[in-house]
Design an enzyme around this catalytic site. Sequence first.
Site, PDB file in Angstrom:
ATOM      1  N   LYS A 279      48.935  53.411 -27.883  1.00  0.00           N
ATOM      2  CA  LYS A 279      49.390  52.867 -29.171  1.00  0.00           C
ATOM      3  C   LYS A 279      50.857  52.494 -29.135  1.00  0.00           C
ATOM      4  CE  LYS A 279      46.064  54.563 -32.538  1.00  0.00           C
ATOM      5  NZ  LYS A 279      45.865  55.343 -33.775  1.00  0.00           N
TER       6      LYS A 279
ATOM      7  N   LYS B  41      31.839  49.797 -23.730  1.00  0.00           N
ATOM      8  CA  LYS B  41      31.307  50.357 -24.963  1.00  0.00           C
ATOM      9  C   LYS B  41      31.525  49.373 -26.122  1.00  0.00           C
ATOM     10  CE  LYS B  41      32.106  54.342 -27.851  1.00  0.00           C
ATOM     11  NZ  LYS B  41      32.943  55.500 -28.116  1.00  0.00           N
TER      12      LYS B  41
ATOM     13  N   LYS C 223      34.708  48.697 -32.381  1.00  0.00           N
ATOM     14  CA  LYS C 223      34.956  47.958 -33.615  1.00  0.00           C
ATOM     15  C   LYS C 223      36.208  47.104 -33.526  1.00  0.00           C
ATOM     16  CE  LYS C 223      36.935  52.063 -35.752  1.00  0.00           C
ATOM     17  NZ  LYS C 223      36.637  53.179 -36.620  1.00  0.00           N
TER      18      LYS C 223
END
Length: 332
Positions: free
Chosen positions: A115, A197, A200
């Site tokens: 991040k 995977k 979202k």
Amino acid sequence: MLGEQKVSYSGVQPSGNLTIGNYLGAIRNFSEYSEQYKTFYCVVDQHAITVRQVPAELRRRTYETLALYMACGLDPEKNTLYVQSMVHEHAELAWILNCFTMFGELSRMTQFKDKSARHSDNINAGLFTYPALMAADILLYQTDVVPVGSDQKQHVELCRDIAERFNQIHPGTFTIPEPIISKHGMRIMSLADPTKKMSKSDENANAVVYILDDRDTIIRKFKRAVTDSGSEIRYAPDKPGVSNLMTIYSCFTGKTMEEIEREFDGRGYGDFKLAVGEVTADALAPVQERYHALLIDKAALEEQMKKGAEEASRCARRTLYKVKKKLGFVQL
Ligand code: TRP
């Protein structure tokens, strides 16, 4: 443990755009947990502000996330469902746990490293101490198990280390939690790259099917899903694309892989992809209907938030009182 009952605790980001991977891998199985455990689900709006948010959107997504989880079958009578910022004990314990968390430990967190690379203009202290707040979430409820995706395993392990460190100095304070990494969670792969995977946050919108996608969108995305060379519908390691679609079909219909192979024997990918799209859209239609009905009744959702926060606070308060007393804070 809370009283006689084992506790399961999980936090969910107020993102409001869950995928069928989240649904099939985690949310759909929530009702099993509530039979075995006292369960808490927290919408973690305080974690969300470690990256910049548009206030109106954060607020809207908090309502949406609550409504979506309820629409997916999370029964507020059987689970404590609440919003993190409404229970002040979280922030209070987080400060205390910050003083039991090492700089070196936080520096090693892969999520922090990722991040801070992605938000290099805003590497704030909250982003760094994110795991201490997460540890507070978990430890306030004397949690036994934490069902999470594999990306959160490191944070739960740090939470255990913090709890053990605290307990060593102040014995008998916290239950040591155990992460439960959902086996199914990993199983739904991206429609564009079946070795990855389904996520979202994928930049390719066609790679991801969201729970709230409308029927046409769902069918279109499955039509465009990448398949493998050859033309048979077969579950095999050399056919990751077809195998992923078969997994989705199987999850929504309950059919086994052999049954699916027989059903589509001699038929092409086109037929099969359309069928997967249709069963997915059919299965999600009632979830979407419940979602819209819940979301429209804001007052009822707010009533739910209030009830959830009161219940959570009642449990959290006891742990926080114990912690403060052990630390030597004067309590009147
Ligand atoms: N960090 C978790 C995530 O990003 C969310 C979370 C916050 C959480 N607090 C938690 C998960 C406590 C489990 C337990 O997905």
